[in-house]
Design an enzyme around this catalytic site. Sequence first.
Site, PDB file in Angstrom:
ATOM      1  N   LYS A  54       0.848  -1.209   0.000  1.00  0.00           N
ATOM      2  CA  LYS A  54       0.000   0.000   0.000  1.00  0.00           C
ATOM      3  C   LYS A  54       0.878   1.252   0.000  1.00  0.00           C
ATOM      4  CE  LYS A  54      -3.726  -2.495   2.296  1.00  0.00           C
ATOM      5  NZ  LYS A  54      -4.493  -2.780   3.524  1.00  0.00           N
ATOM      6  N   GLN A  98      -4.643  -1.567   9.756  1.00  0.00           N
ATOM      7  CA  GLN A  98      -4.524  -2.910   9.178  1.00  0.00           C
ATOM      8  C   GLN A  98      -5.053  -3.943  10.181  1.00  0.00           C
ATOM      9  OE1 GLN A  98      -3.590  -3.377   6.023  1.00  0.00           O
ATOM     10  NE2 GLN A  98      -3.782  -5.586   6.091  1.00  0.00           N
ATOM     11  N   ASP A 121     -10.983   2.584   4.101  1.00  0.00           N
ATOM     12  CA  ASP A 121     -11.273   1.152   3.945  1.00  0.00           C
ATOM     13  C   ASP A 121     -12.769   0.880   3.766  1.00  0.00           C
ATOM     14  OD1 ASP A 121      -9.228  -0.786   3.905  1.00  0.00           O
ATOM     15  OD2 ASP A 121      -8.768  -0.425   6.016  1.00  0.00           O
TER      16      ASP A 121
HETATM   17  N1  GUN Z   1      -6.668  -6.979   6.354  1.00  0.00           N
HETATM   18  C1  GUN Z   1      -6.959  -7.753   5.293  1.00  0.00           C
HETATM   19  N2  GUN Z   1      -7.485  -7.017   4.302  1.00  0.00           N
HETATM   20  C2  GUN Z   1      -7.548  -5.743   4.752  1.00  0.00           C
HETATM   21  C3  GUN Z   1      -7.991  -4.521   4.184  1.00  0.00           C
HETATM   22  O1  GUN Z   1      -8.483  -4.442   3.048  1.00  0.00           O
HETATM   23  N3  GUN Z   1      -7.850  -3.424   4.977  1.00  0.00           N
HETATM   24  C4  GUN Z   1      -7.334  -3.492   6.227  1.00  0.00           C
HETATM   25  N4  GUN Z   1      -7.264  -2.359   6.946  1.00  0.00           N
HETATM   26  N5  GUN Z   1      -6.925  -4.601   6.783  1.00  0.00           N
HETATM   27  C5  GUN Z   1      -7.022  -5.725   6.049  1.00  0.00           C
END
Ligand code: GUN
Length: 285
Positions: A54, A98, A121
């Site tokens: 990311k 996350q 998100d």
């Molecule tokens: N953990 C697994 N997929 C995601 C996601 O798309 N966003 C976040 N914040 N955590 C995750």
Amino acid sequence: MKSQIIDGKKVAEDLINRIKEGVDRRLAKGLRAPGLAMILVGDNPASKVYVRNKEKACERSGILSMMHRLPESTSEQELLALIDRLNGDAAVDGILVQIPLPQHIDAEAVLNSISPDKDADGFHPDNMGRLAIGAPRFRPCTPRGIMTLLEHTGAELAGIDAVIVGRSNIVGRPMALELIQVSATVTVCHSKTRDLPGKIAAADLVVAAVGRAEFVKGDWIKPGAIVIDVGINRNEEGKLVGDVEFGAASERASWITPVPGGVGPMTVASLLENTFDSAESRDPS
Ligand code: GUN
């Protein structure tokens, strides 16, 4: 029939380039670059890789990434205090925590503390609720990315029979809401579903998000169906595989996403889209 491959890597790259053009347009007008604050608590190896990806994507798009790497021992109060500060920071357009979080932290309380106006998100109940009533604002990244991939196939989605395997808050549930929004007829399958092969055999679109290596067998797929594979698993030989038996499924599907290089890059690109849109809603270019 041999499937056409949906090249998520390419679609995501094109999307990131378009976001970069948008960021450059903002800078040329004297506006700030969008900012995405990311919080990673602890040392989960998969989470570290996802967050690094990311960060790299932010660099490519010109979005400022503001990384907060916190130790496993971080308390819920400390995390909530950081989010509170980011909620009030005018340079921050998106906040991402996350998940999974360490056991001693209440993940729901943490996700709910993110301002719905900065929820890149799309996990906040306000944003999930908005999607549920057909008035989306921030859309969860993986389902949003899948909708972008489906647009690229050119397939008509209204009236099709879609089967989603998995009902997680991150993928399965919001995916169902996205597909209802485009007038698909949606069935959500899960661990208690009876006759999963029969349900899948009747589907024009299958979205597999169960997190189990090659769980969906290729010969369950209806000839001509579209197959979207959200899974990223290691099989017994240590090879990266999806939730769908790719080889056999690609003999039957019309379109199929590969693993890796399908849905994964789109989740990241959609996160950047959400962050860019957030900056534009704060001060439009
Ligand atoms: N953990 C697994 N997929 C995601 C996601 O798309 N966003 C976040 N914040 N955590 C995750």
